[in-house]
Design an enzyme around this catalytic site. Structure first.
Site, PDB file in Angstrom:
ATOM      1  N   GLY A   1     -45.926   1.346 -14.950  1.00  0.00           N
ATOM      2  CA  GLY A   1     -44.558   0.902 -15.188  1.00  0.00           C
ATOM      3  C   GLY A   1     -43.897   1.586 -16.367  1.00  0.00           C
ATOM      4  NE  ARG A   2     -40.281   6.035 -17.377  1.00  0.00           N
ATOM      5  CZ  ARG A   2     -40.540   7.330 -17.623  1.00  0.00           C
ATOM      6  NH1 ARG A   2     -41.291   8.006 -16.790  1.00  0.00           N
ATOM      7  NH2 ARG A   2     -40.038   7.922 -18.676  1.00  0.00           N
ATOM      8  CG  LEU A   3     -44.846  -1.052 -19.523  1.00  0.00           C
ATOM      9  CD1 LEU A   3     -45.426  -2.430 -19.215  1.00  0.00           C
ATOM     10  CD2 LEU A   3     -43.625  -1.166 -20.435  1.00  0.00           C
TER      11      LEU A   3
END
Length: 193
Positions: free
Chosen positions: A170-172
């Site tokens: 999640g692009r974390l």
């Protein structure tokens, strides 16, 4: 609390990348800027990493060398897609000693040694045949050991900032930044993705 040495952390990541990425692990993007601020980037090979810095070799008459002569600030980026990791490094660049350059040059394959003599790096080339003729000419000139050209050698980037990035769902992403403080000690902090 003792801060981990980012060079040691880089070496851990680099060794792991060599197993996963193969020959691509030692490719890095080198970004330079000349005195007027014109920025250029290209992929080069890392040849040594130590507490002293990151070493690469090139023709001292290349565009990158001219940029570094005018502005010794540079940046490196390693990106390992299979590993899902990236390392950004900023610092000051200086030439390696002549002894270091010659020592590395003697470990290069013969064709690479001859290529260092034959290439008028970054200058216009009339044809591939012209380059091969120059290689053949230097092969005849140096039938035994090939000496290191005076206009060829290494640069060492001494880091002042290193950032480690690891891919996250999640692009974390995980980001950790290391910077040298006024006492030349590494300080570290986590960064938002």
């Amino acid at each position: 609390m003792k801060i981990q040495n980012p060079i040691s952390l880089f070496q851990e990541w680099f060794q792991a990348a060599k197993k996963l990425e193969g020959a691509w692990a030692d490719r890095m993007t080198l970004a330079t800027a000349n005195h007027a601020g014109r920025v250029a980037a290209r992929v080069v090979l890392i040849k040594e990493v130590s507490d002293r810095g990151f070493v690469f070799f090139t023709n001292y008459e290349s565009h990158k060398s001219h940029d570094l002569a005018e502005n010794a600030q540079a940046a490196l980026v390693f990106y390992w897609p299979v590993s899902g990791k990236q390392v950004r490094i900023e610092g000051t660049v200086e030439k390696t000693s002549r002894q270091e350059s010659e020592s590395y040059f003697q470990r290069r394959p013969r064709l690479s040694q001859l290529g260092a003599w034959a290439s008028l790096q970054s200058r216009p080339l009339a044809s591939r045949e012209a380059l091969l003729e120059r290689v053949n000419s230097f092969d005849q000139q140096y039938p035994g050991a090939v000496p290191c050209p005076e206009n060829w050698g290494g640069f060492r980037l001494t880091p002042r900032h290193i950032e480690f990035w690891e891919d996250g769902d999640g692009r974390l992403h995980e980001r950790r930044s290391f910077s040298l403080n006024a006492s030349s000690e590494w300080e570290s902090e986590r960064l938002y993705p």
